[in-house]
Design a protein around this motif. Structure first.
Motif, PDB file in Angstrom:
ATOM      1  N   ARG A 195       0.822  -1.206   0.000  1.00 20.54           N
ATOM      2  CA  ARG A 195       0.000   0.000   0.000  1.00 20.54           C
ATOM      3  C   ARG A 195       0.862   1.264   0.000  1.00 20.54           C
ATOM      4  O   ARG A 195       0.671   2.170  -0.798  1.00 20.54           O
ATOM      5  CB  ARG A 195      -0.929   0.008   1.224  1.00 20.54           C
ATOM      6  CG  ARG A 195      -1.785   1.263   1.348  1.00 20.54           C
ATOM      7  CD  ARG A 195      -2.779   1.153   2.494  1.00 20.54           C
ATOM      8  NE  ARG A 195      -2.119   1.006   3.791  1.00 20.54           N
ATOM      9  CZ  ARG A 195      -1.628   2.029   4.492  1.00 20.54           C
ATOM     10  NH1 ARG A 195      -1.725   3.251   4.035  1.00 20.54           N
ATOM     11  NH2 ARG A 195      -1.031   1.823   5.652  1.00 20.54           N
ATOM     12  N   THR A 196       1.873   1.271   0.867  1.00 23.59           N
ATOM     13  CA  THR A 196       2.668   2.494   1.004  1.00 23.59           C
ATOM     14  C   THR A 196       3.785   2.560  -0.028  1.00 23.59           C
ATOM     15  O   THR A 196       4.408   3.587  -0.184  1.00 23.59           O
ATOM     16  CB  THR A 196       3.325   2.551   2.393  1.00 23.59           C
ATOM     17  OG1 THR A 196       4.111   1.357   2.534  1.00 23.59           O
ATOM     18  CG2 THR A 196       2.290   2.598   3.490  1.00 23.59           C
ATOM     19  N   LEU A 197       4.035   1.464  -0.718  1.00 23.69           N
ATOM     20  CA  LEU A 197       5.133   1.368  -1.676  1.00 23.69           C
ATOM     21  C   LEU A 197       6.476   1.569  -1.008  1.00 23.69           C
ATOM     22  O   LEU A 197       7.483   1.807  -1.661  1.00 23.69           O
ATOM     23  CB  LEU A 197       4.973   2.383  -2.807  1.00 23.69           C
ATOM     24  CG  LEU A 197       3.805   2.111  -3.745  1.00 23.69           C
ATOM     25  CD1 LEU A 197       3.620   3.276  -4.699  1.00 23.69           C
ATOM     26  CD2 LEU A 197       4.065   0.832  -4.530  1.00 23.69           C
ATOM     27  N   ASN A 198       6.469   1.474   0.303  1.00 21.81           N
ATOM     28  CA  ASN A 198       7.723   1.582   1.023  1.00 21.81           C
ATOM     29  C   ASN A 198       8.206   0.175   1.368  1.00 21.81           C
ATOM     30  O   ASN A 198       7.732  -0.452   2.299  1.00 21.81           O
ATOM     31  CB  ASN A 198       7.504   2.421   2.279  1.00 21.81           C
ATOM     32  CG  ASN A 198       8.793   2.592   3.046  1.00 21.81           C
ATOM     33  OD1 ASN A 198       9.836   2.057   2.650  1.00 21.81           O
ATOM     34  ND2 ASN A 198       8.738   3.316   4.142  1.00 21.81           N
ATOM     35  N   LEU A 199       9.151  -0.313   0.563  1.00 25.72           N
ATOM     36  CA  LEU A 199       9.573  -1.698   0.727  1.00 25.72           C
ATOM     37  C   LEU A 199      10.600  -1.850   1.842  1.00 25.72           C
ATOM     38  O   LEU A 199      10.819  -2.936   2.353  1.00 25.72           O
ATOM     39  CB  LEU A 199      10.180  -2.236  -0.575  1.00 25.72           C
ATOM     40  CG  LEU A 199       9.361  -2.089  -1.849  1.00 25.72           C
ATOM     41  CD1 LEU A 199       9.962  -2.942  -2.951  1.00 25.72           C
ATOM     42  CD2 LEU A 199       7.914  -2.488  -1.637  1.00 25.72           C
ATOM     43  N   LYS A 200      11.232  -0.735   2.183  1.00 22.43           N
ATOM     44  CA  LYS A 200      12.352  -0.804   3.129  1.00 22.43           C
ATOM     45  C   LYS A 200      11.995  -1.499   4.421  1.00 22.43           C
ATOM     46  O   LYS A 200      12.695  -2.407   4.863  1.00 22.43           O
ATOM     47  CB  LYS A 200      12.826   0.619   3.449  1.00 22.43           C
ATOM     48  CG  LYS A 200      14.111   0.974   2.768  1.00 22.43           C
ATOM     49  CD  LYS A 200      14.730   2.158   3.476  1.00 22.43           C
ATOM     50  CE  LYS A 200      15.751   2.816   2.577  1.00 22.43           C
ATOM     51  NZ  LYS A 200      15.692   4.277   2.683  1.00 22.43           N
TER      52      LYS A 200
END
Ligand code: ADP
Ligand code: ZN
Length: 730
Positions: A612-617
């Motif tokens: 959802r957030t596209l924050n893969l980190k």
């Protein structure tokens, strides 16, 4: 020149055989040459893998009968690669060698298609018939032409052409006709784009690595639509200008015609394709275009990795995280790892691209083995789609009954239909429902050969096993108690389609899954219907997740994101994130901002949150930490020993004795789990048990495993599979 050749045959014995090299062949025979040899009173084919001056069997050696073809079919470096695969993946060398060549080349089951062609020798002043005159003029204008074309053009028999040949006006010869796998030959050539900063930066890094003396691996981590393919194209262009060749691997080429066309539009005739839906003749011709050097770029599925590209400069794997890169038969190789190895052997650069790299590759970056370049933005600063999750538990509570579509998703669909925009709906389960139960007696339909229940497919009115494909007419009443009421649960794409047709009766809806795509050209058909706006809503399985680039798609709906999450596999989170990111990437590729709605019962699962957030980190570091604690890949290698057979007690005996023998010789640092039934106990009538091993070094496991394979005796009906770096544990 040595007197003895070491030869690998097609008989799976994991053994080389020594043969004498007749004097006359000594200059011609090379490593990689295909030969005919006498073998147990038969003539069989084999490949030369090495030379020697001595043999244990010196006095009993037979001679090679003849050499097939005038140069080696397999490059020496690729033979070396096969030896590495055979050793690493515990596969007989014959199987490894076999994978190097398409069977149509290995078995010579097809030849070139040939036809007669006429060429004008000299114009003639002599008296010839008016028809002959027309033919001469035609050849003068068009150059050499196929005789059937001339006959068609002038609607004539062969005789005027023969007469011209007899009078030495023209000459006739047999020419090769290429069977061309590309139906659309009129692609508009494209010019390289002016790269944006992120792309320039990526290309610069790749060029640096191309200049290095030793092989290097670069991971290109770029969001969907960031222009990775353009970077591939320009990297290859650079390689071609240096007079080298390139291999471009894509996960499922039949599903990515757009990608192939982009390569052909840029490079034209020097592009060749190799994939499973080519006809035998097309595959033969395409392979030979690579072999004779007229094709310098091959775009293909994993086995294209072994193509005899001349002077290989670069290997690219697009979507490097895709599980389809693993071959599920011996040798059970992973194309990514073999690509890196071929890079080392051939001394060429390797480029891995993905929007959601595998944790294996990320870890290789973290420990300094691979370089990484990132592209965080879409081309032309197009925005990434707005992604939202819809909590289905709450939805059901609020509306008071279960529902396939949340109110929000259905409203969003209505909105796009009104605006004439297109919608993609994703559900990774085909059929109508995955489970059918008799409401009265609890009867379920289990497959006769597998320990799973069959799915109900309404279009075919059948029960179908998703493991072995076994089919059975759907009964109109319970076979056990005769009650007509069934309870359907676990909706699939057919059910989505049926429900949606009721919800929006005027929309043009199409379904794309392996059931609706059984015919060879159905994919291209739906594809072009969607492109030209003849479909409003496309429903599909992961088949639609890949490669589709349609600017008018502004909404992507994921019906049930949890399907891939609750499978017993430590990679479930990673897979779910990869799949959701790929599907989401289909939205908003045009000028209108895209929207993605993900229906889930677990909106706070780290994999769902990351999609959802596209924050893969966050997800990556958390999952890596979990894997490190559990000592799972990428912090260890796992090897699965799978034993199967038709009688369960015999399988259990075998796996126990395998385990006991192995435990005696396995090094202490290898973790070995007691034998367990596989999560699907029975497949195609065979019972399956397995032993899971893990270690930092694969060889610590495979060496003792090979020792047991070579020395222990198992009943004939027992099948043993060694799966090194297994991707599925089921
Ligand atoms: P990815 O492979 O990362 O999903 P693509 O290479 O398909 O992204 O690029 C997305 C779109 O942007 C394509 O339509 C492509 O033609 C276009 N594109 C790529 N690079 C450029 C560029 N430098 N300038 C303009 N358009 C570009
Ligand atoms: Zn079955």
């Amino acid at each position: 020149m040595p007197k003895i050749a070491k030869i690998v045959t097609e008989v799976s014995l994991n053994q080389e055989f020594d043969y004498k090299i007749p004097q006359a062949m000594r200059n011609e025979l090379k490593i990689g040459s295909q030969v005919n040899i006498p073998f147990n009173n038969r003539d069989i084919k084999g490949f030369v893998v090495g030379f020697s001056n001595f043999s244990k069997f010196e006095n009993n050696l037979k001679s090679i009968t003849d050499i097939i073809g005038d140069k080696p079919l397999i490059p020496h470096s690729v033979i070396n690669l096969a030896y590495w695969m055979s050793d690493y993946y515990c596969s007989p060398i014959e199987n490894a060698i076999k994978t190097l060549l398409p069977s149509v080349i290995r078995k010579k089951s097809t030849q070139y298609k040939k036809q007669f062609s006429a060429t004008l020798l000299a114009d003639t002043k002599e008296n010839i018939t008016s028809l002959q005159r027309k033919i001469v003029n035609y050849l003068k204008k068009n150059g050499s032409s196929l005789i059937i074309d001339i006959q068609k053009k002038f609607n004539c028999s062969i005789s005027p052409i023969k007469t011209l040949a007899k009078n030495e006006v023209i000459t006739i010869e047999e020419v090769k006709i290429r069977r061309n796998p590309f139906c659309n030959t009129d692609l508009v050539p494209t010019q390289p784009f002016q790269l944006n900063n992120e792309q320039q930066n990526a290309l610069k890094k790749i060029k640096e690595n191309l200049e290095k003396i030793t092989s290097s691996v670069t991971l290109l981590h770029g969001v969907t639509g960031s222009g990775k393919t353009e970077v591939y194209l320009q990297s290859i262009d650079h390689v071609i200008k240096k007079n080298q060749g390139a291999i471009m691997l894509v996960p499922e080429i039949a599903l990515t015609p757009q990608t192939v066309n982009r390569f052909r539009a840029r490079f034209g005739e020097i592009v060749s394709v190799l994939h499973s839906s080519l006809s035998e003749g097309e595959r033969h011709d395409e392979w030979h275009r690579i072999f004779d050097g007229s094709a310098k770029i091959v775009v293909g599925a994993r086995s294209a990795l072994f193509s005899p590209i001349k002077n290989l400069g670069l290997i690219i794997l697009d979507e490097e995280h895709e599980p389809t890169y693993k071959q599920e038969e011996s040798p059970r190789y992973h194309a990514r790892d073999v690509a890196v190895m071929r890079g080392k052997i051939d001394n060429c650069a390797v480029l891995l691209g993905s929007a959601t790299p595998s944790l294996e590759s990320i870890q290789n970056v973290n420990c300094g083995k691979y370089d990484i370049v990132k592209m965080n933005n879409r081309i032309d600063s197009k925005k990434m789609p707005l992604i939202r999750t819809i909590d289905m538990a709450r939805e059901i509570e609020e509306i008071g009954h279960p529902s396939l579509f949340s109110r929000e998703l259905i409203n969003a669909i209505y909105d796009r239909l009104n605006k004439n925009e297109q919608v993609i709906l994703f559900l990774n389960r085909r059929g109508f429902s995955s489970s059918v139960m008799c409401e009265k007696c609890g009867y379920v339909n289990e497959c006769n050969s597998c320990s799973v229940t069959k799915h109900y497919h309404k279009t075919f009115n059948k029960f179908i096993c998703h493991i072995c494909g076994e089919e059975e007419e759907f009964p109109n009443k319970c076979p056990q108690c005769g009650d007509p009421a069934f309870k359907f649960s676990g909706s699939g794409t057919e059910k989505i389609e049926e429900t949606l047709l009721k919800l929006c009766p005027n929309a043009k809806i199409e379904r794309m899954d392996s059931d609706s795509m059984r015919k060879k050209d159905s994919y291209e058909k739906v594809f072009s219907k969607f492109k030209t706006g003849k479909i409003d809503i496309l429903i599909g399985t992961q088949m639609i997740a890949k490669g589709l680039d349609f600017p008018n798609v502004t909404l992507v709906g994921v019906l049930n994101a949890d399907l891939s999450l609750y499978v017993p596999d430590f990679r479930a989170g990673e897979r779910t994130l990869q799949l959701l990111t790929q599907v989401s990437g289909r939205a908003g590729r045009g000028n209108i901002l895209g929207e993605v709605l993900i229906q889930t019962y677990t909106p706070h699962h780290p994999a769902i949150e990351a999609s959802r957030t596209l924050n893969l980190k966050g997800f990556i570091s958390q999952d890596l930490k979990f894997r490190e604690e559990m000592n799972y890949p990428p912090f260890s290698h796992i090897v699965l020993v799978n034993i199967s057979g038709p009688k369960e007690d015999i399988v259990v005996n075998c796996i126990n004795s395998f385990y006991n023998e192995l435990s005696k010789i396995i090094p202490k640092e290898v973790k070995i789990l007691k034998p367990l039934p596989a999560s699907i106990l029975k497949i195609r009538g065979l019972f399956r048990y397995q032993i899971l091993l893990s270690s930092k070094y694969t060889a610590k496991i495979t060496k003792p495993v090979k020792y047991i394979l070579e020395n222990a005796k198992f009943p004939k009906e027992i099948k043993i599979i060694i799966d090194v770096d297994a991707l599925t544990l089921s």
